[in-house]
Scaffold this motif. Structure first.
Motif, PDB file in Angstrom:
ATOM      1  N   UNK A  93       0.802  -1.236   0.000  1.00 21.28           N
ATOM      2  CA  UNK A  93       0.000   0.000   0.000  1.00 21.28           C
ATOM      3  C   UNK A  93       0.833   1.283   0.000  1.00 21.28           C
ATOM      4  N   UNK A  94       1.337   1.605  -1.199  1.00 20.36           N
ATOM      5  CA  UNK A  94       2.004   2.886  -1.455  1.00 20.36           C
ATOM      6  C   UNK A  94       1.206   3.615  -2.530  1.00 20.36           C
ATOM      7  N   UNK A  95       1.206   4.948  -2.456  1.00 19.99           N
ATOM      8  CA  UNK A  95       0.549   5.761  -3.496  1.00 19.99           C
ATOM      9  C   UNK A  95       1.437   6.943  -3.821  1.00 19.99           C
ATOM     10  N   UNK A  96       1.579   7.199  -5.133  1.00 19.94           N
ATOM     11  CA  UNK A  96       2.409   8.319  -5.592  1.00 19.94           C
ATOM     12  C   UNK A  96       1.534   9.496  -6.014  1.00 19.94           C
ATOM     13  N   UNK A  97       1.911  10.679  -5.554  1.00 16.09           N
ATOM     14  CA  UNK A  97       1.288  11.903  -6.049  1.00 16.09           C
ATOM     15  C   UNK A  97       2.362  12.743  -6.716  1.00 16.09           C
ATOM     16  N   UNK A  98       2.159  13.038  -7.997  1.00 16.94           N
ATOM     17  CA  UNK A  98       3.150  13.791  -8.754  1.00 16.94           C
ATOM     18  C   UNK A  98       2.870  15.284  -8.703  1.00 16.94           C
ATOM     19  N   UNK A  99       3.949  16.067  -8.668  1.00 19.16           N
ATOM     20  CA  UNK A  99       3.841  17.522  -8.826  1.00 19.16           C
ATOM     21  C   UNK A  99       4.289  17.853 -10.241  1.00 19.16           C
ATOM     22  N   UNK A 100       3.393  18.469 -11.018  1.00 19.93           N
ATOM     23  CA  UNK A 100       3.717  18.866 -12.393  1.00 19.93           C
ATOM     24  C   UNK A 100       3.389  20.350 -12.530  1.00 19.93           C
ATOM     25  N   UNK A 101       3.824  20.967 -13.644  1.00 19.93           N
ATOM     26  CA  UNK A 101       3.482  22.389 -13.832  1.00 19.93           C
ATOM     27  C   UNK A 101       1.978  22.628 -13.814  1.00 19.93           C
ATOM     28  N   UNK A 102       1.192  21.600 -14.119  1.00 19.74           N
ATOM     29  CA  UNK A 102      -0.270  21.760 -14.113  1.00 19.74           C
ATOM     30  C   UNK A 102      -0.887  21.476 -12.745  1.00 19.74           C
ATOM     31  N   UNK A 103      -0.036  21.163 -11.757  1.00 22.66           N
ATOM     32  CA  UNK A 103      -0.561  20.883 -10.423  1.00 22.66           C
ATOM     33  C   UNK A 103      -0.295  19.452 -10.000  1.00 22.66           C
ATOM     34  N   UNK A 104      -0.851  19.080  -8.856  1.00 21.66           N
ATOM     35  CA  UNK A 104      -0.635  17.743  -8.324  1.00 21.66           C
ATOM     36  C   UNK A 104      -1.630  16.748  -8.884  1.00 21.66           C
ATOM     37  N   UNK A 105      -1.173  15.519  -9.075  1.00 21.76           N
ATOM     38  CA  UNK A 105      -2.120  14.484  -9.490  1.00 21.76           C
ATOM     39  C   UNK A 105      -1.666  13.138  -8.956  1.00 21.76           C
ATOM     40  N   UNK A 106      -2.638  12.356  -8.502  1.00 20.22           N
ATOM     41  CA  UNK A 106      -2.352  10.995  -8.034  1.00 20.22           C
ATOM     42  C   UNK A 106      -2.109  10.119  -9.239  1.00 20.22           C
ATOM     43  N   UNK A 107      -1.079   9.306  -9.151  1.00 16.87           N
ATOM     44  CA  UNK A 107      -0.752   8.394 -10.247  1.00 16.87           C
ATOM     45  C   UNK A 107      -1.805   7.299 -10.313  1.00 16.87           C
ATOM     46  N   UNK A 108      -2.250   6.998 -11.532  1.00 19.05           N
ATOM     47  CA  UNK A 108      -3.211   5.906 -11.720  1.00 19.05           C
ATOM     48  C   UNK A 108      -2.482   4.566 -11.738  1.00 19.05           C
ATOM     49  N   UNK A 109      -3.126   3.561 -11.182  1.00 25.81           N
ATOM     50  CA  UNK A 109      -2.580   2.205 -11.274  1.00 25.81           C
ATOM     51  C   UNK A 109      -2.598   1.768 -12.738  1.00 25.81           C
ATOM     52  N   UNK A 110      -1.622   0.951 -13.100  1.00 28.94           N
ATOM     53  CA  UNK A 110      -1.517   0.505 -14.484  1.00 28.94           C
ATOM     54  C   UNK A 110      -1.948  -0.945 -14.647  1.00 28.94           C
TER      55      UNK A 110
END
Lengths: 84, 169
Positions: free
Chosen positions: B138-155
């Motif tokens: 149970x890990x979750x990644x949240x990315x910071x991009x120029x467009x803001x933060x977004x939770x990474x979707x599972x693949x």
């Protein structure tokens, strides 16, 4: 009965809360019933119903929605995991 | 201690050396290091269909990411994966380190190493542990991009990778 409910990642943000101690009605006896019970609170709790592929754990073990919930359990809801 | 969840960086060389220190029966140590990548390429399952012209193109630069986890369950899940690997292959030592908190591109994020008498078992167990970690820990990644933060979707591809091991080895 009392249970502890935890939320993680995007679901935690959508709900604005990471954990909650909850007194459950006797008829809420499974993970799926608990999910529906919480989602029925309305916004923003309907996120529990709308989150795609929502995962759940009881006492830190991944389980399905038909898993039983007992007094004192720690129940967690979260989106699919994305570590590694 | 074979499993660690920590904010601190790790020394892959020292971890690898520790798996064979003081013993003469180790013939192989296989290891994997995962890193934070700067470029977010189009890999989301909705776009990852053959023929999609956007496939593989860079969309948004990842400036940083924050890893959240479920303290307590994370360690249990990782230990269960190591136990499962030990049941499938004849391996000696296992080391799993996963970092949490805020990381930037180029940072090491995950480490898995397995020692064995022969390379086949070490390679297979190392890959198995990574594949299961991707879908069960149970890990979750949240990315910071120029467009803001977004939770990474599972693949979907991660589920498929883990699914390869379902029928035994």
């Amino acid at each position: 009965m009392m249970v502890k409910v935890l939320f993680f990642a995007g679901l935690r943000e959508a709900l604005g809360v990471g954990s909650e101690a909850l007194a459950l009605p006797a008829e809420v006896g499974t993970v799926g019933a608990l999910r529906n019970h919480l989602a029925a609170r309305g916004e923003p709790w309907s996120a529990l119903a709308s989150t795609k592929n929502l995962r759940s754990a009881v006492n830190q073990q991944m389980v399905g929605s038909d898993a039983p919930v007992k007094a004192g359990d720690e129940v967690a809801f979260f989106p699919p995991v994305t570590g590694g | 201690m074979s499993v660690s969840v920590q904010e601190a960086d790790f020394d892959a060389g020292a971890e690898i050396a520790a798996l064979s220190a003081g013993r003469d029966d180790v013939g192989a140590v296989a290891s994997f290091v995962g890193l934070v990548r700067a470029d977010k390429t189009v890999g989301a399952d909705s776009l990852c269909v053959p023929g999609n012209p956007l496939r593989g193109q860079v969309t948004a630069a990842v400036q940083a990411m924050t890893l959240e986890h479920y303290p307590g369950m994370t360690e249990k899940a990782l230990e269960a994966i190591v136990t499962e690997a030990r049941g499938r292959w004849d391996i000696y030592g296992v080391r799993v380190i996963h970092r949490v908190g805020r990381l930037v591109p180029g940072d090491r994020i995950v480490f898995v190493a397995v020692s064995s008498a022969h390379r086949g078992e070490a390679f297979a167990a190392c890959e198995f542990i990574m594949d299961y970690l991707k879908t069960r820990a149970p890990f979750w990644k949240k990315e910071e991009t120029p467009e803001g933060g977004r939770w990474v979707d599972a693949r979907e591809s991660d589920d498929q990778a883990a699914g390869r091991w379902e029928g035994g080895k």
